[in-house]
Write a protein that holds these residues in place. Structure first.
Motif, PDB file in Angstrom:
ATOM      1  N   GLY A 205      24.339   4.902  13.947  1.00 44.20           N
ATOM      2  CA  GLY A 205      25.359   5.463  13.075  1.00 44.20           C
ATOM      3  C   GLY A 205      25.267   6.940  12.820  1.00 44.20           C
ATOM      4  O   GLY A 205      26.271   7.569  12.438  1.00 44.20           O
ATOM      5  N   TYR A 209      28.781   8.399  12.432  1.00 38.70           N
ATOM      6  CA  TYR A 209      29.244   8.422  11.037  1.00 38.70           C
ATOM      7  C   TYR A 209      28.560   9.502  10.189  1.00 38.70           C
ATOM      8  O   TYR A 209      28.891   9.652   9.010  1.00 38.70           O
ATOM      9  CB  TYR A 209      29.008   7.055  10.387  1.00 38.70           C
ATOM     10  CG  TYR A 209      29.675   5.921  11.128  1.00 38.70           C
ATOM     11  CD1 TYR A 209      31.057   5.775  11.121  1.00 38.70           C
ATOM     12  CD2 TYR A 209      28.919   4.996  11.848  1.00 38.70           C
ATOM     13  CE1 TYR A 209      31.676   4.729  11.803  1.00 38.70           C
ATOM     14  CE2 TYR A 209      29.522   3.949  12.529  1.00 38.70           C
ATOM     15  CZ  TYR A 209      30.899   3.822  12.509  1.00 38.70           C
ATOM     16  OH  TYR A 209      31.499   2.796  13.189  1.00 38.70           O
ATOM     17  N   LYS A 212      22.742   7.204   8.649  1.00 38.80           N
ATOM     18  CA  LYS A 212      22.251   5.927   9.159  1.00 38.80           C
ATOM     19  C   LYS A 212      23.108   4.780   8.642  1.00 38.80           C
ATOM     20  O   LYS A 212      23.429   4.726   7.457  1.00 38.80           O
ATOM     21  CB  LYS A 212      20.780   5.727   8.748  1.00 38.80           C
ATOM     22  CG  LYS A 212      19.828   6.675   9.439  1.00 38.80           C
ATOM     23  CD  LYS A 212      18.379   6.348   9.129  1.00 38.80           C
ATOM     24  CE  LYS A 212      17.989   6.777   7.740  1.00 38.80           C
ATOM     25  NZ  LYS A 212      16.531   6.616   7.494  1.00 38.80           N
ATOM     26  N   LYS A 213      23.447   3.859   9.545  1.00 36.61           N
ATOM     27  CA  LYS A 213      24.323   2.744   9.194  1.00 36.61           C
ATOM     28  C   LYS A 213      23.742   1.389   9.578  1.00 36.61           C
ATOM     29  O   LYS A 213      24.473   0.396   9.573  1.00 36.61           O
ATOM     30  CB  LYS A 213      25.688   2.931   9.876  1.00 36.61           C
ATOM     31  CG  LYS A 213      26.548   4.034   9.283  1.00 36.61           C
ATOM     32  CD  LYS A 213      27.175   3.592   7.976  1.00 36.61           C
ATOM     33  CE  LYS A 213      28.236   4.560   7.504  1.00 36.61           C
ATOM     34  NZ  LYS A 213      28.935   4.071   6.295  1.00 36.61           N
ATOM     35  N   GLU A 216      24.075  -1.197   6.790  1.00 38.08           N
ATOM     36  CA  GLU A 216      25.446  -1.668   6.583  1.00 38.08           C
ATOM     37  C   GLU A 216      25.870  -2.653   7.664  1.00 38.08           C
ATOM     38  O   GLU A 216      26.453  -3.703   7.357  1.00 38.08           O
ATOM     39  CB  GLU A 216      26.412  -0.481   6.550  1.00 38.08           C
ATOM     40  CG  GLU A 216      27.862  -0.888   6.292  1.00 38.08           C
ATOM     41  CD  GLU A 216      28.792   0.304   6.206  1.00 38.08           C
ATOM     42  OE1 GLU A 216      30.009   0.129   6.456  1.00 38.08           O
ATOM     43  OE2 GLU A 216      28.324   1.411   5.897  1.00 38.08           O
TER      44      GLU A 216
END
Length: 444
Positions: A205, A209, A212-213, A216
């Motif tokens: 991510g 994005y 950090k994802k 999620e």
């Protein structure tokens, strides 16, 4: 125009589980075209070898496999296709020398397979490396047993470790869009175990994005009704923060297992490797994980014989293994790869010494693993049944502390057990890799 629906396609996938996912997506392209897919090499008219080129040994395996497959041209085989990492990185060396192959495709050229085959049937050997634009595909033809599957969440790597060719082969780290990954996971059948993979899943991510994802996407994946559990592979130690650790601890669907590639324990070697860690930080991370998640199983990989590594540093790594008491480990002799920073380092370690050090490390870890497994004797372990081992004449499966193919197994007797279902197994014996037992109701 060739009518490919009248052709039988076969595929051999070499290397890692990330390569397997690529192979499954290539098979989906072939199936969508209406072609027949066979698991018999003898029947295949078009045979694809999806190669690995990470290490010299993997390149040797790929070339040997290609040459073995070429022998089937005396039978039904019409076209031999080479795809993946080997042509992606080494097409200049392989196109002329591997004239047994008819078509070459790189890691992102799967969308060009039929165009390339058409040209090949016109009479030419074909190099289509770099011609495609196939970064993410959601459709797959699953090749694992139906109760588990891999989900590849990113491509490439931006870590640039001194020994590693992956950034040159696969490119910079590229996270796949979350909505597409969720769509892909939703399209799978009921999955007992979804295994999350990438060269480094913990960086998921950041490029896409801006942060950090992984937490999620794990929350959204575990909310899917068809996903019963999630296993995490290839978590880089410097990216395992408190927030992610808490999610692993508190999310009941996340298997309490982490694969963390430490690669070495000694600070000087880690610095030469261009790794961000240190012995102290690694031991601190292991302790933190065990304090927060007491049942956590930790797997890792280590490199022996990195340039300038001394015997004392190898012994210190042995001491690290005894102190860390990891559940499972893999050890590899350093492979000198042209084009990597480590290639030009002075103090290259002779092959015989590297081989001996690998054996030394395995011997230490065998002692650690055997002691850990012995502690399960007399206990009841929840085991995911993978099927029947006909050689041992019993069922075989895995506990939470074992990933498919790379870790140990649990062999057990039961009156009945279904693939993909869990069994409570009473452990009666252990060895250095595996456990043995029976279900509580089993009797001869």
């Amino acid at each position: 125009m060739i009518n490919f629906t009248q052709k039988k396609f076969g595929l051999i996938s070499l290397g890692c589980d990330k390569n397997r996912v690529d192979s499954e997506k290539l098979l989906a392209i072939i199936k969508e075209k209406g072609c027949h897919i066979t698991d018999s090499i003898e029947e295949a008219q078009i045979l694809i070898v999806n190669t690995c080129a990470f290490l010299n040994e993997s390149r040797k395996e790929a070339i040997e496999t290609i040459l073995d497959c070429a022998a089937y041209k005396s039978g039904n085989l019409e076209k031999l296709v080479v795809t993946g990492c080997l042509p992606q990185k080494f097409i200049g060396e392989t196109f002329d020398s591997l004239d047994e192959a008819d078509v070459f495709l790189g890691t992102r050229d799967y969308d060009k397979i039929f165009e390339a085959l058409e040209k090949s049937y016109e009479g030419d050997r074909v190099n289509f490396v770099g011609r495609g634009n196939c970064c993410f595909l959601s459709d797959r033809l699953i090749t694992t047993p139906q109760h588990y599957a891999y989900l590849k969440i990113a491509e490439g790597c931006s870590n640039h470790c001194a020994y590693c060719l992956i950034p040159d082969i696969r490119g910079k780290y590229e996270s796949f869009p979350m909505e597409k990954l969720l769509e892909e996971a939703s399209s799978l059948s009921d999955v007992a175990e979804l295994i999350i993979v990438a060269q480094d899943i913990t960086r998921y991510g950041i490029d896409l994005y801006g942060k950090k994802k992984l937490k999620e996407i794990l929350q959204k994946l575990t909310a899917l009704v068809n996903i019963n559990s999630v296993r995490l592979l290839y978590c880089y130690p410097d990216m395992l923060d408190d927030e992610l650790i808490a999610e692993i601890r508190d999310n009941e669907k996340i298997i309490k297992y982490l694969d963390i590639p430490f690669q070495h324990s000694e600070d000087r070697i880690l610095k030469l490797m261009r790794r961000a860690g240190s012995r102290e930080r690694y031991l601190s991370l292991i302790n933190k994980l065990r304090e927060n998640i007491p049942e956590i199983a930790i797997r890792s990989t280590f490199i022996a014989g990195f340039p300038t590594e001394t015997e004392e540093e190898c012994d210190a790594l042995c001491g690290f293994l005894r102190e860390a008491k990891l559940d499972n480990c893999g050890f590899f002799a350093y492979s000198r790869e042209h084009g990597t920073p480590a290639y030009s380092l002075n103090g290259q370690v002779p092959a015989a010494i590297k081989k001996r050090r690998v054996k030394k490390l395995y011997a230490v870890q065998r002692e650690v693993s055997a002691e850990k497994l012995k502690g399960y004797i007399g206990k009841t372990v929840k085991v995911l049944c993978d099927g029947i081992d006909y050689d041992k004449n019993c069922f075989v499966g895995r506990a939470y502390f074992s990933a498919p193919d790379i870790d140990g197994k649990v062999y057990f007797n039961a009156h009945s057990a279904a693939q993909g279902e869990y069994c409570d197994v009473v452990i009666t014996e252990s060895d250095i890799y595996d456990l043995y037992g029976k279900t509580e109701d089993y009797s001869l």
